[in-house]
Enzyme design. Sequence first.
Site, PDB file in Angstrom:
ATOM      1  N   GLU A  35       0.883  -1.490   0.174  1.00 45.78           N
ATOM      2  CA  GLU A  35      -0.517   0.244   0.134  1.00 45.78           C
ATOM      3  C   GLU A  35       0.165   1.502   0.337  1.00 45.78           C
ATOM      4  OE1 GLU A  35      -3.320   0.037  -0.833  1.00 45.78           O
ATOM      5  OE2 GLU A  35      -2.777  -1.643  -0.445  1.00 45.78           O
ATOM      6  N   HIS A  37       3.802   1.436  -1.378  1.00 42.37           N
ATOM      7  CA  HIS A  37       4.561   2.299  -2.281  1.00 42.37           C
ATOM      8  C   HIS A  37       2.915   2.640  -4.039  1.00 42.37           C
ATOM      9  CE1 HIS A  37       7.321  -1.124  -1.839  1.00 42.37           C
ATOM     10  NE2 HIS A  37       7.896  -0.211  -2.181  1.00 42.37           N
ATOM     11  N   LYS A 184       2.922  -0.278   7.140  1.00 40.24           N
ATOM     12  CA  LYS A 184       2.923  -1.439   6.009  1.00 40.24           C
ATOM     13  C   LYS A 184       4.611  -1.090   5.298  1.00 40.24           C
ATOM     14  CE  LYS A 184      -1.421  -0.842   4.585  1.00 40.24           C
ATOM     15  NZ  LYS A 184      -1.976  -1.898   4.062  1.00 40.24           N
ATOM     16  N   SER A 186       7.316  -3.784   3.216  1.00 44.14           N
ATOM     17  CA  SER A 186       7.210  -5.450   2.479  1.00 44.14           C
ATOM     18  C   SER A 186       8.319  -6.326   3.301  1.00 44.14           C
ATOM     19  CB  SER A 186       8.659  -5.335   1.356  1.00 44.14           C
ATOM     20  OG  SER A 186       8.691  -3.976   0.665  1.00 44.14           O
ATOM     21  N   ARG A 187       8.836  -5.868   4.759  1.00 42.09           N
ATOM     22  CA  ARG A 187       8.878  -6.733   5.743  1.00 42.09           C
ATOM     23  C   ARG A 187       7.856  -7.120   6.887  1.00 42.09           C
ATOM     24  NH1 ARG A 187      13.942  -3.056   5.213  1.00 42.09           N
ATOM     25  NH2 ARG A 187      15.534  -4.915   4.516  1.00 42.09           N
TER      26      ARG A 187
END
Length: 282
Positions: A35, A37, A184, A186-187
């Site tokens: 989200e 990005h 939010k 990626s990790r």
Amino acid sequence: MRVITTISDLKAAIKAEKSQQKTIGFVPTMGYLHEGHKALLKKAREENQVVVLSIFVNPLQFGPNEDLESYPRDFEQDQKVAQEEGVDIIFHPSVTEMYPNELSVTMKVKKRTDVLCGESRPGHFDGVATVVSKLFHLVQPDKAYFGKKDAQQLAVIEGLVNDFNFPLQIVPVDTVREHDGLAKSSRNVYLSEKERAEAPALYRSLLDAVNRIKAGEVNPERIVQVISDRIQTETSGQIDYVSILTYPDLEKVEVVQGNFIMALAVKFSKARLIDNVILVEE
Ligand code: PAF
């Protein structure tokens, strides 16, 4: 939407767009789009005629013991997200396309790096500044979009653009959060169920600190202590840092006033999470 993997094809595509005087908005990423990005892409879509998204996991910004190999990748899914967000060009080069030979020149970031993530990730921002410089030259954007979640990266890139007179505007975009406040990232997929339940305490501790500052607290050490205590009590994570610094210069503060950032990094078993709040004097 075009997927471009070579520098020569990208140059040709950018030349074609520029010849029609189209404005270019650029969102550089390492993929595994979430989200956060999407918020960058949405803003880029609103403000430009052409949107270029780069997806490149840049080895230069990973230390020897960091997660380069295991960094999450899902190009199929990323393409779907890009399509939904109206991206015109995805630039998805290989490492050998970007760095066919060992670079003879790299960027060395001298300020804003000896604190926060820069302190525990030596060379990280040199790698970021190097790849971003290369991408800016290739994409030649009018505007480039960076999330405020990576506030130190944003400050470093602003310094890079100012110092080297890149002819573009950096657009900072607010952090996107889960319903419970967790930023939010990626990790986040690496958090165990228990850690995922604990992780919103990071943002809660920052908001608690904001309230204390609004109530008149100006001592940075006391505020750092309050944030740290809360994280230690409410999570199983190990604190990497909790800091209050001026923003965007990222210098130590004696008294909490003016424009400043409260930032933290906490290590869970397989994920190191960062978050921050930037307070700007009205
Ligand atoms: O924020 C990121 O994803 C990366 O640091 C960036 C800006 C794409 C450079 O590799």
